[in-house]
Structure formats: structure tokens, C-alpha cells
Design a protein around this motif. Structure first.
Motif, PDB file in Angstrom:
ATOM      1  N   ARG A  26      40.124   1.997  20.767  1.00  0.00           N
ATOM      2  CA  ARG A  26      41.454   2.338  20.265  1.00  0.00           C
ATOM      3  C   ARG A  26      41.601   3.854  20.246  1.00  0.00           C
ATOM      4  N   PRO A  27      42.826   4.349  20.388  1.00  0.00           N
ATOM      5  CA  PRO A  27      43.031   5.803  20.368  1.00  0.00           C
ATOM      6  C   PRO A  27      42.804   6.374  18.976  1.00  0.00           C
ATOM      7  N   ILE A  28      42.338   7.598  18.931  1.00  0.00           N
ATOM      8  CA  ILE A  28      42.331   8.408  17.721  1.00  0.00           C
ATOM      9  C   ILE A  28      42.998   9.731  18.079  1.00  0.00           C
ATOM     10  N   LEU A  29      43.181  10.594  17.102  1.00  0.00           N
ATOM     11  CA  LEU A  29      43.854  11.861  17.362  1.00  0.00           C
ATOM     12  C   LEU A  29      43.090  12.650  18.421  1.00  0.00           C
ATOM     13  N   ARG A  30      43.697  12.854  19.589  1.00  0.00           N
ATOM     14  CA  ARG A  30      43.115  13.590  20.708  1.00  0.00           C
ATOM     15  C   ARG A  30      41.741  13.056  21.101  1.00  0.00           C
ATOM     16  N   GLY A  31      41.665  11.742  21.179  1.00  0.00           N
ATOM     17  CA  GLY A  31      40.408  11.144  21.579  1.00  0.00           C
ATOM     18  C   GLY A  31      40.472   9.638  21.606  1.00  0.00           C
ATOM     19  N   ILE A  32      39.298   9.022  21.629  1.00  0.00           N
ATOM     20  CA  ILE A  32      39.184   7.573  21.660  1.00  0.00           C
ATOM     21  C   ILE A  32      37.939   7.181  20.889  1.00  0.00           C
ATOM     22  N   VAL A  33      37.985   6.001  20.263  1.00  0.00           N
ATOM     23  CA  VAL A  33      36.835   5.491  19.527  1.00  0.00           C
ATOM     24  C   VAL A  33      36.511   4.100  20.041  1.00  0.00           C
ATOM     25  N   ARG A  34      35.229   3.809  20.167  1.00  0.00           N
ATOM     26  CA  ARG A  34      34.750   2.491  20.571  1.00  0.00           C
ATOM     27  C   ARG A  34      33.882   1.954  19.433  1.00  0.00           C
ATOM     28  N   THR A  35      34.162   0.724  19.003  1.00  0.00           N
ATOM     29  CA  THR A  35      33.431   0.131  17.895  1.00  0.00           C
ATOM     30  C   THR A  35      32.919  -1.250  18.275  1.00  0.00           C
ATOM     31  N   ALA A  36      31.819  -1.650  17.621  1.00  0.00           N
ATOM     32  CA  ALA A  36      31.256  -2.991  17.778  1.00  0.00           C
ATOM     33  C   ALA A  36      30.524  -3.325  16.482  1.00  0.00           C
ATOM     34  N   ASP A  37      30.798  -4.504  15.929  1.00  0.00           N
ATOM     35  CA  ASP A  37      30.182  -4.917  14.675  1.00  0.00           C
ATOM     36  C   ASP A  37      29.809  -6.390  14.757  1.00  0.00           C
ATOM     37  N   GLY A  38      28.770  -6.761  13.994  1.00  0.00           N
ATOM     38  CA  GLY A  38      28.375  -8.160  13.921  1.00  0.00           C
ATOM     39  C   GLY A  38      26.886  -8.337  14.047  1.00  0.00           C
ATOM     40  N   GLY A  39      26.375  -9.398  13.402  1.00  0.00           N
ATOM     41  CA  GLY A  39      24.960  -9.696  13.507  1.00  0.00           C
ATOM     42  C   GLY A  39      24.062  -8.642  12.899  1.00  0.00           C
ATOM     43  N   GLY A  40      24.548  -7.974  11.845  1.00  0.00           N
ATOM     44  CA  GLY A  40      23.734  -6.934  11.228  1.00  0.00           C
ATOM     45  C   GLY A  40      23.669  -5.656  12.034  1.00  0.00           C
ATOM     46  N   ARG A  41      24.571  -5.527  13.011  1.00  0.00           N
ATOM     47  CA  ARG A  41      24.580  -4.334  13.855  1.00  0.00           C
ATOM     48  C   ARG A  41      25.970  -3.725  13.848  1.00  0.00           C
ATOM     49  N   ASN A  42      26.024  -2.400  13.814  1.00  0.00           N
ATOM     50  CA  ASN A  42      27.287  -1.678  13.833  1.00  0.00           C
ATOM     51  C   ASN A  42      27.187  -0.508  14.794  1.00  0.00           C
ATOM     52  N   PHE A  95      28.378   1.557  27.884  1.00  0.00           N
ATOM     53  CA  PHE A  95      26.981   1.835  27.590  1.00  0.00           C
ATOM     54  C   PHE A  95      26.094   1.193  28.652  1.00  0.00           C
ATOM     55  N   ARG A  96      24.981   1.824  28.942  1.00  0.00           N
ATOM     56  CA  ARG A  96      24.107   1.359  30.009  1.00  0.00           C
ATOM     57  C   ARG A  96      22.650   1.550  29.610  1.00  0.00           C
ATOM     58  N   ASN A  97      21.754   0.968  30.408  1.00  0.00           N
ATOM     59  CA  ASN A  97      20.319   1.133  30.219  1.00  0.00           C
ATOM     60  C   ASN A  97      19.787   2.164  31.208  1.00  0.00           C
ATOM     61  N   LEU A 137      20.729   0.895  24.267  1.00  0.00           N
ATOM     62  CA  LEU A 137      21.227   0.564  22.949  1.00  0.00           C
ATOM     63  C   LEU A 137      21.575  -0.920  22.897  1.00  0.00           C
ATOM     64  N   PHE A 138      21.981  -1.396  21.742  1.00  0.00           N
ATOM     65  CA  PHE A 138      22.172  -2.830  21.564  1.00  0.00           C
ATOM     66  C   PHE A 138      23.643  -3.236  21.633  1.00  0.00           C
ATOM     67  N   VAL A 139      24.483  -2.456  22.287  1.00  0.00           N
ATOM     68  CA  VAL A 139      25.917  -2.727  22.327  1.00  0.00           C
ATOM     69  C   VAL A 139      26.202  -3.799  23.373  1.00  0.00           C
ATOM     70  N   TYR A 140      26.814  -4.890  22.960  1.00  0.00           N
ATOM     71  CA  TYR A 140      27.119  -5.981  23.875  1.00  0.00           C
ATOM     72  C   TYR A 140      28.626  -6.088  24.137  1.00  0.00           C
ATOM     73  N   SER A 141      29.418  -6.184  23.108  1.00  0.00           N
ATOM     74  CA  SER A 141      30.874  -6.233  23.267  1.00  0.00           C
ATOM     75  C   SER A 141      31.489  -5.237  22.302  1.00  0.00           C
ATOM     76  N   SER A 142      32.561  -4.619  22.705  1.00  0.00           N
ATOM     77  CA  SER A 142      33.157  -3.573  21.884  1.00  0.00           C
ATOM     78  C   SER A 142      34.649  -3.523  22.141  1.00  0.00           C
ATOM     79  N   SER A 143      35.338  -2.779  21.302  1.00  0.00           N
ATOM     80  CA  SER A 143      36.776  -2.589  21.454  1.00  0.00           C
ATOM     81  C   SER A 143      37.105  -1.116  21.325  1.00  0.00           C
TER      82      SER A 143
END
Length: 392
Positions: A233-249, A209-211, A225-231
Motif C-alpha cells: 500500500r502507498p505511504i507518504l512518498r513511498g510504499i510499504v509491504r506487510t505480511a503477518d500470520g503464523g507468529g511471523r510479521n 523478496f528472494r533467496n 527471509l520467511f516472507v511468503y505472501s504480502s500486500s
């Protein structure tokens, strides 16, 4: 995906009078060229280069330039003919003249057209539909025309179903995060894109993610956006990136089909400038909404370049949802040079009208359309008539 034509043909086997200096483009030459354009639009899109000799290989290659006279005017004649002779019209048809001999005005004419969502198209002068099969252009049979019409209709229904599915999944995700306000930006390809293969194996497909720098009149600010650190993982025919914490998801998905989803959720926060101890409220910054849209468009642009279809058309849908809480405030920090204090309240969920976009040249128009929709949905007048401008 590409066709070369050395010259403008004549029905009797010679060359069109344009090459001899006449001021008229012959009907036969016009129809021969535009039938190729229609054939590409009714298939996967492609490029026609007029004024290039080709080899006799199968498939043929370009061998030499065979410059045509007055290519600037010739391109304009074909633009006029394209508008009047192709039904329904092709809004994405691009015709460019390239002078290879600037002193004489000779050169080549390049036609570029993408696959059309309004197919099948026909030439009104011949009353025929054409389609690309391999490296040749063929007239379509009535059965082929009927099948293409049904497939296009099913394709549009499939796009509607995809957007509806993402809305339902977003609602379920948000419903698990009460109380929250959530923001969604979904980008769906409006045509079939080449399969890039397994996305986790190619990090170029799924960027960080960028500004973005946005200028509104004399104000220049960064949005994102407010994404600072994320992880990831693969999903079926794709990829998902998640970040949670501090009241933000955050949850972002990219699929091999080219579908991209960005979901963001926030818990109630302290109101900007509020006294200490204020319980907080649900709110988004104006720039968060526009930043999600920009991030989605920019990310799909990288995907399209990677799979070799930089001008493929997408549809973008943005949504603001609230769950288990009161209204959502929108703070207009982009339009307030004095601070972040101006805001208006969104009393209900908001699903923005879908907007189409292609390459980076269309991003500003889309962003301004969404910006106007924000103010209209809030029932307030935009304080500046200056359009938003984006720097990448």
C-alpha cells in the motif's frame, strides 16, 4: 556530469611533453585534469574523458577520438598524482585506460568520481578548491568553501538522525508484538539521489523478496527471509509491504529518497531437534540475519539502477531486538554440515556497527563484516576462516 578533453595542455598554450614522448607528466596538465576531478567530487560527481574531441555546442558533445600515447602508463601517473595532490583523498576515484589502438598503446583515459562525503576537496599544488557549475569548472570562494563544509556536516548529522529515527520506529513496532524477537536492516543513501517519482507506479523499484546462494568452504546453502505472501500500500512518498500470520510479521518500506527498511519479527518457536512438547524459544537462523542484509543491499541496487546512480553510496545498519521474552538463540546452520543443532545465545539487544556499501561488488565484503560481528557479539570463535561468497 561529463567533461571531454582532447589533449594534455601546456601552460604556454601548446601540448604537454608527454605527447612528444617525454617520460614526465607536466604539472600544468596534471593540475588542469585533477581540478576537473575535484570539481566533480565537490558537486554531484561525474566523468572526465581524456582523449576525446568535443563539439562547440552548448553543452558540448563528443565528436571524435583523439588518442593519447601510452595511456596505461598515463593512467597510472594520474593515479599517483590523485593520491598525492588531492586533499582530503578521494577513495572512490576510478581511473581507467582504454586502448583504442592496441598496437601502439594509444587511447583514452576515463576518470570517474562520485559526490564526496568529505567535501570540500582541494588541489595541494594550487591550494584551490573547485566545484562544478553547469558544464564548467570554477574556483570556489571562501564563502562557498565554508557553506559546503557546513552542508556536509549537516548532511552527516541528518544521516545519523535518519538511522536514529528508524531505530525508534522499529522499537515501537516491536513493542506492540510481545513476546517477539525482531530483526531490522536499514539502508540509507549517503548522498542525495534523483527522485524516481511515485513508487507505487513503478513496480521495478520495489522487488519481491528472494533467496541468495551463499558458499562457506565446502558448504553451499540458500539464505533468505520467511516472507511468503504480502500486500502493498502507498505511504507518504513511498510504499510499504506487510505480511503477518503464523507468529511471523514483516514490514518493509521504500521511500522516494532511496531509504529502505526491512523489519521482521518472530514469536517463540520450537527448538530445532528438541523433543515434542518443548515450549519453544526465540531464535534466528544465522542465514536470516545475513539474508536481511543481502535483501536490503540488493533492493537498493535495483533502486539505484532505476534512478541512474548505480554506484551511489549507502550505509547499512542491522539490529536484533527482543521484547518481553528471554534471550535469543542464533543457530549457525551455514557452518554446520551435520544439521541445525549448533547455536549460541544472545543475551541482550544487538545493534551492529554501520557499514557502507555501493554496487554489487561490495556486497560480499559487507556480508563478511556482519558475519564476523555476529560471532564476536556472541563471544564465540568462528569455526571457519573461509570468507562467505555470494551468487546472485
Amino acid at each position: 556530469m561529463i567533461e571531454f578533453k582532447k589533449s594534455l595542455p601546456n601552460k604556454k598554450g601548446g601540448e604537454d611533453g608527454w605527447l612528444a614522448g617525454t617520460d614526465q607528466l607536466g604539472a600544468y596538465a596534471r593540475d588542469e585534469v585533477l581540478s576537473e576531478v575535484v570539481a566533480f567530487a565537490n558537486a554531484q560527481g561525474g566523468n572526465l574523458v581524456l582523449g576525446i574531441k568535443e563539439t562547440k555546442e552548448k553543452p558540448p558533445r563528443a565528436s571524435a577520438v583523439s588518442p593519447l600515447p601510452r595511456v596505461g602508463e598515463l593512467a597510472r601517473r594520474f593515479e599517483d598524482a590523485g593520491r598525492s595532490c588531492i586533499d582530503p583523498p578521494l577513495p572512490r576515484l576510478q581511473i581507467h585506460a582504454v586502448e583504442t589502438e592496441p598496437d601502439t598503446g594509444k587511447g583514452v583515459v576515463i576518470f570517474r568520481v562520485g559526490p564526496s562525503r568529505n567535501a570540500p576537496h582541494r588541489l595541494t599544488t594550487t591550494l584551490q578548491c573547485y566545484a562544478r557549475h553547469g558544464s564548467s569548472t570554477q574556483r570556489m570562494t571562501m564563502r562557498q568553501i565554508q557553506d559546503m563544509s557546513l552542508n556536509v556536516s549537516r548532511g552527516m548529522a541528518g544521516i545519523d538522525a535518519t538511522f536514529a529515527d528508524r531505530h525508534e520506529k522499529f522499537f515501537a513496532w516491536t513493542n506492540c508484538l510481545q513476546p517477539r524477537t525482531a530483526l531490522r536492516a536499514t539502508a540509507v543513501p549517503l548522498e542525495q539521489l534523483p527522485d524516481p517519482g511515485r513508487i507505487p507506479d513503478n513496480p521495478r523499484l520495489f522487488p519481491q523478496f528472494r533467496n541468495f546462494d551463499v558458499t562457506v568452504g565446502a558448504n553451499r546453502k540458500q539464505i533468505g527471509l520467511f516472507v511468503y505472501s504480502s500486500s502493498d500500500r502507498p505511504i507518504l512518498r513511498g510504499i510499504v509491504r506487510t505480511a503477518d500470520g503464523g507468529g511471523r510479521n514483516m514490514r518493509a518500506e521504500l521511500h522516494q529518497s532511496g531509504l529502505l527498511d526491512i523489519w521482521l519479527a518472530l514469536a517463540p518457536r520450537e527448538i530445532p531437534g528438541a523433543p515434542s512438547g518443548d515450549p519453544g524459544q526465540l531464535f534466528w537462523y544465522h542465514g536470516n540475519v545475513l539474508g536481511a542484509a543481502l535483501q536490503a543491499m540488493w533492493s537498493t541496487s535495483l533502486f539505484r539502477h532505476e534512478v541512474g546512480t548505480p554506484e551511489a553510496e549507502y550505509g547499512l545498519e542491522v539490529e536484533i531486538m527482543r521484547q518481553g521474552a528471554g534471550p535469543v538463540a542464533i543457530y549457525h546452520e551455514l557452518f554446520d554440515s551435520l544439521g541445525f543443532n549448533r547455536h549460541d545465545v544472545l543475551e541482550t539487544n544487538l545493534l551492529f556497527p554501520r557499514v557502507p556499501f555501493r554496487d554489487e561488488t561490495t556486497f560480499e565484503a559487507v556480508l563478511n563484516a556482519i558475519d564476523i560481528d555476529i560471532f564476536d557479539a556472541l563471544g564465540v570463535r568462528r569455526t571457519s576462516r573461509t570468507p562467505l561468497m555470494v551468487s546472485f
